[in-house]
Design a protein around this motif. Structure first.
Motif, short mmCIF file in Angstrom:
data_model
loop_
_atom_site.label_atom_id
_atom_site.label_comp_id
_atom_site.label_asym_id
_atom_site.label_seq_id
_atom_site.Cartn_x
_atom_site.Cartn_y
_atom_site.Cartn_z
N TYR A 6 -3.60 12.67 1.45
CA TYR A 6 -2.85 11.65 0.71
C TYR A 6 -3.82 10.81 -0.12
CZ TYR A 6 1.36 12.57 3.46
OH TYR A 6 2.46 13.17 4.04
N VAL A 7 -3.35 10.36 -1.28
CA VAL A 7 -4.12 9.46 -2.12
C VAL A 7 -3.50 8.07 -2.01
CG1 VAL A 7 -2.72 10.05 -4.15
CG2 VAL A 7 -4.98 9.01 -4.45
N LYS A 8 -4.36 7.04 -1.90
CA LYS A 8 -3.89 5.68 -1.64
C LYS A 8 -3.92 4.83 -2.91
CE LYS A 8 -6.57 2.80 0.63
NZ LYS A 8 -7.26 2.08 1.73
N LYS A 53 0.86 -1.20 0.00
CA LYS A 53 0.00 0.00 0.00
C LYS A 53 0.89 1.24 0.00
CE LYS A 53 -3.77 -2.27 2.50
NZ LYS A 53 -4.73 -2.18 3.63
N VAL A 54 0.52 2.18 -0.82
CA VAL A 54 1.29 3.40 -0.98
C VAL A 54 0.35 4.60 -0.86
CG1 VAL A 54 2.72 4.76 -2.55
CG2 VAL A 54 3.02 2.28 -2.43
N THR A 95 -10.56 -2.71 0.97
CA THR A 95 -11.74 -2.43 1.78
C THR A 95 -11.40 -1.99 3.20
OG1 THR A 95 -11.89 -4.78 2.40
CG2 THR A 95 -13.14 -4.06 0.47
N GLU A 96 -10.10 -1.98 3.53
CA GLU A 96 -9.70 -1.56 4.87
C GLU A 96 -9.76 -0.04 4.99
OE1 GLU A 96 -5.92 -3.16 5.82
OE2 GLU A 96 -6.53 -5.24 5.56
N MET A 97 -10.13 0.42 6.17
CA MET A 97 -10.24 1.86 6.40
C MET A 97 -8.88 2.43 6.79
SD MET A 97 -13.36 2.42 5.70
CE MET A 97 -13.60 4.07 6.34
N THR A 98 -8.00 2.52 5.81
CA THR A 98 -6.65 3.04 6.05
C THR A 98 -6.43 4.24 5.13
OG1 THR A 98 -5.85 1.39 4.48
CG2 THR A 98 -5.64 0.87 6.83
N THR A 99 -6.98 5.36 5.49
CA THR A 99 -6.83 6.59 4.72
C THR A 99 -6.14 7.65 5.56
OG1 THR A 99 -9.01 7.37 5.41
CG2 THR A 99 -8.88 6.11 3.35
#
Length: 529
Positions: free
Chosen positions: A488-490, A442-443, A480-484
Motif C-alpha cells: 500500500y502507498v500512504k 491518513k489514507v 514521521t510515524e511508522m505506519t506503513t
C-alpha cells in the motif's frame, strides 16, 4: 425539434450556482463584528427560495433577519446584529436558477474567544504542569475518604458562616440564647478548623500523589488553588478572634469565608466570571443562613420550647427567603454552566443536581408547613424538625459531592482506524472540543492504484441536519510515524483551525478520489461537549 432548440440555446447551461466568494471569508478571523454576511455566487439563484443562517457557539441563530438577494440574483446578504467574540457558523441552502439545490457551511471567528470548557478545565494538575492525571468526572468508591472530608468541610463552612450571621441578626436575644451562641460559636470555629485542615491535607495529597515533597511549595504558592487554601486556613484561625469582636467584624469574617469558597469552585472557571462567582456567592450565603439558623433553632428547642417558638417566627421567614434564593441562583448557575439542560443526563454532576433539586423541593414543603404553624401561633413539631434536619444533612452531602465533580463531560480525542482491501483509513481529531482542533487524515491505497488524486474532509452536524457540510481545508504533510503497510502507498493530510464551531454530534466524511476517478467514501460518527 426540442433537441435542436436545446442544442442551439446556450442560455440553458447545465452548470449550477457555486459560491465564489464571501464576506467574512471562509475560515477567517475578524477583529470586530461584521455588519452583514455576503455570499457571492457565480450564477443567479432563486430569489424567494433557500435560506441563510448564522449560528453562535451554542448553535443558536444570531438573527431573525431575512436574507436579501441583489446583484442580478447572484448575491445573498444577511444583516447581522453586533456579534460578541466567538465562533460563528454560516450555513446556506439555496436553489440555483436552473433548479439545482446548493448548500454548504463555513466558520469565521470574531475576536479572540476563549477555548471551550470541558472537564479538563477543572484539573489543578495543569497549573502545576503535571502530566498523567485526569480530571474527576465520576463517583468512585475509592474516593470515599475525599468525599467524607468534603462533607465535613462543607457542613462546617456553612455552619460557621451561618452561626456568625445569626449571632448578629437574631433579635431580642434572651440570656439563654446569648449563652448558646457564645458556646457554639467556639465549637463551630473548632469544627471549621478541623474540617479545613482535613480538606486541604486530603486534596493536596491527592494532587501531589507520585511527586516529590518539594513540589508542595509550588502547589501552595504558585497556584490559585493553593493560595486559596492558605487564605482559608488563615480565616479559620481568625474566626477564634472574630467571635470575640463586634457585629461588623463577624459579618466581614463570614463574608470573606464564603468569598474564598466562591472563588475556588466551579464558578471561577466559567464565563462571565463575575456573574458565575456572584451567583455562587449568593447561593452559599443563602445556604449558610438556612443551615446556621436551623442548627441554632434545634439548640434552642432542646433548651426552651417557648424561646424556640419566638426564634422560629424570625427564622421561618428568613429560611423561606433563603430557599427561594437558593432555587433561583441554582437555576441561573446551571444555565450558565451547561450549554443545554440535556447535559444534566451526561454526568454524575447532573444526576446529583437533579437529586439536590428534589431535596430542595421537599425542604420547601417542610419549611412551608413550619411557617404555617408559626403563623397560627403553634410551636414547630419534633417530626417536622427531624424531617428538615434530615433533608438538610442530605443536601450538604450532595453539595459536597457534586462540587467536586465537573459539570461538563470530558472530551476524548477522536482516534479511528479502519482496514480494507480497497483502502486503509485513519482519522484523528485532537483535542475534539468546540473551537480549534487538529485534524489528521491518513489514507493507504494499493500499490496498483497509486497515491490518491484528491482527499476531501467534511463535517456534518447530526444535531442540525439542515446545515450544509463544513469543508476542512486539509493539506498534505510529511508523516514521521511508522505506519506503513506492505503493498500500500500512504498519503497523509492535516489541518488545524476552528472548524468545530459548536458542541454536539458530528459525522466526519472523507472522500478519496483515486487516479482512476473511482471515489471511496468513509464516514465516522463522534461527539464532543
Amino acid at each position: 425539434m426540442l433537441l435542436a432548440v436545446l442544442a442551439g440555446n446556450p442560455g440553458v447551461a447545465s452548470a449550477h450556482s457555486e459560491l465564489e466568494s464571501s464576506v467574512p471569508e471562509v475560515n477567517s478571523q475578524m477583529d470586530s463584528s461584521p455588519a452583514e454576511i455576503t455570499l457571492n455566487f457565480n450564477e443567479a439563484i432563486e430569489a424567494k427560495l433557500g435560506s441563510l443562517e448564522v449560528l453562535d457557539s451554542k448553535s443558536n441563530s444570531v438573527t431573525k433577519n431575512e436574507p436579501v438577494v441583489s446583484n442580478g440574483s447572484r448575491t445573498l446578504k444577511l444583516e447581522l446584529p453586533k456579534l460578541n467574540e466567538g465562533l460563528y457558523t454560516v450555513s446556506y441552502s439555496i436553489i440555483s436558477a436552473d433548479g439545482h439545490p446548493v448548500s454548504g457551511s463555513y466558520v469565521f471567528v470574531v475576536g479572540n474567544p476563549p477555548e471551550g470548557i470541558d472537564a479538563s478545565a477543572f484539573n489543578p494538575h495543569e497549573e502545576l504542569g503535571h502530566e498523567g492525571h485526569t480530571a474527576s468526572t465520576q463517583l468512585t468508591t475509592n474516593q470515599f475518604i475525599i468525599y467524607a472530608v468534603r462533607v465535613l468541610y462543607y457542613a462546617s463552612l456553612l455552619l460557621a458562616a451561618g452561626i456568625m450571621f445569626w449571632s448578629v441578626a437574631a433579635r431580642n436575644r434572651s440570656d439563654m440564647m446569648k449563652e448558646i451562641l457564645r458556646s457554639y460559636e467556639l465549637i463551630t470555629m473548632r469544627i471549621l478548623l478541623v474540617g479545613a485542615l482535613l480538606y486541604v491535607f486530603v486534596h493536596a495529597r491527592e494532587i501531589m500523589s507520585g511527586y516529590a515533597g518539594n513540589e508542595y511549595n509550588k502547589l501552595f504558592f504558585d497556584t490559585s488553588v493553593g493560595r486559596g487554601w492558605i487564605v482559608l486556613l488563615v480565616l479559620a484561625l481568625a474566626g477564634f478572634v472574630a467571635i470575640r469582636l463586634g457585629s461588623v467584624v463577624k459579618l466581614i469574617w463570614a463574608a470573606a469565608l464564603l468569598a474564598v469558597e466562591s472563588w475556588s469552585g466551579h464558578a471561577a472557571v466559567f464565563k462571565p466570571e463575575a456573574a458565575t462567582v456572584a451567583l455562587d456567592y449568593i447561593h452559599l450565603a443563602a445556604s449558610s443562613i438556612w443551615v446556621g439558623g436551623f442548627i441554632l433553632l434545634l439548640l434552642v428547642w432542646t433548651r426552651d420550647r417557648k424561646e424556640a417558638g419566638r426564634f422560629t417566627a424570625q427564622f421561618s421567614r428568613a429560611a423561606l427567603i433563603s430557599l427561594a434564593v437558593l432555587v433561583l441562583s441554582g437555576i441561573a448557575m446551571t444555565l450558565l454552566f451547561l450549554p443545554s439542560l440535556q447535559y444534566l443526563l451526561y454526568t454524575a454532576w447532573g444526576t446529583l443536581l437533579l437529586v439536590k433539586t428534589g431535596l430542595v423541593l421537599l425542604v420547601v414543603v417542610v419549611g412551608g408547613l413550619l411557617h404555617l404553624r408559626v403563623r397560627r401561633g403553634d410551636l414547630p413539631t419534633l417530626n417536622l424538625l427531624r424531617m428538615d434536619a434530615s433533608l438538610m444533612a442530605l443536601l450538604i452531602v450532595v453539595a459536597a459531592l457534586f462540587t467536586y465533580i465537573s459539570p461538563l463531560p470530558v472530551n476524548e480525542p477522536v482516534t479511528y482506524h479502519k482496514m480494507g482491501e480497497d483502502m486503509h483509513f485513519s482519522l484523528r481529531v485532537t483535542p475534539n472540543k468546540p473551537g480549534v482542533n487538529e485534524f489528521t487524515v491518513k489514507v493507504w491505497l494499493p500499490d496498483r492504484v497509486g497515491a490518491p488524486k484528491s482527499v476531501v474532509l467534511r463535517l456534518r452536524s447530526d444535531d442540525r441536519k439542515e446545515l450544509g457540510p463544513i469543508d476542512i481545508p486539509i493539506v498534505p504533510y510529511k508523516d514521521t510515524e511508522m505506519t506503513t503497510f506492505d503493498g500500500y502507498v500512504k498519503a497523509t493530510y492535516r489541518a488545524e483551525g476552528p472548524y468545530i464551531p459548536f458542541a454536539g454530534r458530528w459525522t466526519a466524511e472523507v472522500r478519496v478520489m483515486n487516479k482512476q476517478d473511482d471515489e471511496l467514501v468513509e464516514r465516522y460518527d463522534f461527539r464532543n461537549y
